[in-house]
Design an enzyme around this catalytic site. Sequence first.
Site, PDB file in Angstrom:
ATOM      1  N   ARG A  82       1.364  -1.246   0.265  1.00 41.83           N
ATOM      2  CA  ARG A  82       0.223  -0.015  -0.199  1.00 41.83           C
ATOM      3  C   ARG A  82       0.941   1.171  -0.148  1.00 41.83           C
ATOM      4  NH1 ARG A  82      -5.276   1.699   3.204  1.00 41.83           N
ATOM      5  NH2 ARG A  82      -5.100   3.684   2.967  1.00 41.83           N
ATOM      6  N   ARG A  91      -6.233   2.133  -4.358  1.00 42.06           N
ATOM      7  CA  ARG A  91      -5.012   1.654  -3.332  1.00 42.06           C
ATOM      8  C   ARG A  91      -4.838  -0.184  -3.416  1.00 42.06           C
ATOM      9  NH1 ARG A  91      -9.432   3.020   1.731  1.00 42.06           N
ATOM     10  NH2 ARG A  91      -9.611   4.295  -0.344  1.00 42.06           N
ATOM     11  N   ASP A  94      -6.553  -2.427   2.714  1.00 46.13           N
ATOM     12  CA  ASP A  94      -6.724  -1.375   3.269  1.00 46.13           C
ATOM     13  C   ASP A  94      -7.358  -2.287   3.908  1.00 46.13           C
ATOM     14  OD1 ASP A  94      -7.561   0.981   4.421  1.00 46.13           O
ATOM     15  OD2 ASP A  94      -9.896   0.996   4.185  1.00 46.13           O
ATOM     16  N   ASP A  96      -9.142  -2.090   7.687  1.00 46.09           N
ATOM     17  CA  ASP A  96      -9.852  -2.042   9.292  1.00 46.09           C
ATOM     18  C   ASP A  96     -10.740  -2.231   9.698  1.00 46.09           C
ATOM     19  OD1 ASP A  96      -9.643   1.271   7.936  1.00 46.09           O
ATOM     20  OD2 ASP A  96     -10.786   0.988   6.131  1.00 46.09           O
TER      21      ASP A  96
END
Length: 134
Positions: A82, A91, A94, A96
């Site tokens: 990334r 990207r 990712d 989260d």
Amino acid sequence: MARVYLGIGGNIGNTQAYFLQAFAELTARGVHVKRVSDFIRTKPYGGVAQADFLNAVIEADTAYEPYELLKVLKKLELELGRKESVRWGPRCIDLDILLYDDLVLHSAELNIPHKDMYNRDFVMIPLRQLVDDV
């Protein structure tokens, strides 16, 4: 061990391959992947013109505290390639933290539940496959 739900997404390169690498690396680093939602294709969020995203949600168990887990996820993103770009830009990966047990945490660095996740179909559709009461 804490039960966590992680969002995963990307839209550069072979996203599915990045996902599979991430699942293996997470488990190797102490974030034990239990289940993964279906992968879904979604339109980009945030107004930046770019390719559609592949998204999913991971259910995992971990002994990491929330800020430690955040560091593990950010380090893994970098190791998988990334690059920093514009906010909500393209990207390759990712990761989260969406939910961490029933913890509620709001700081400059981390928000649990994930900020604004309830308004994002790319989070809620796969999350509801794994959690009934969100």
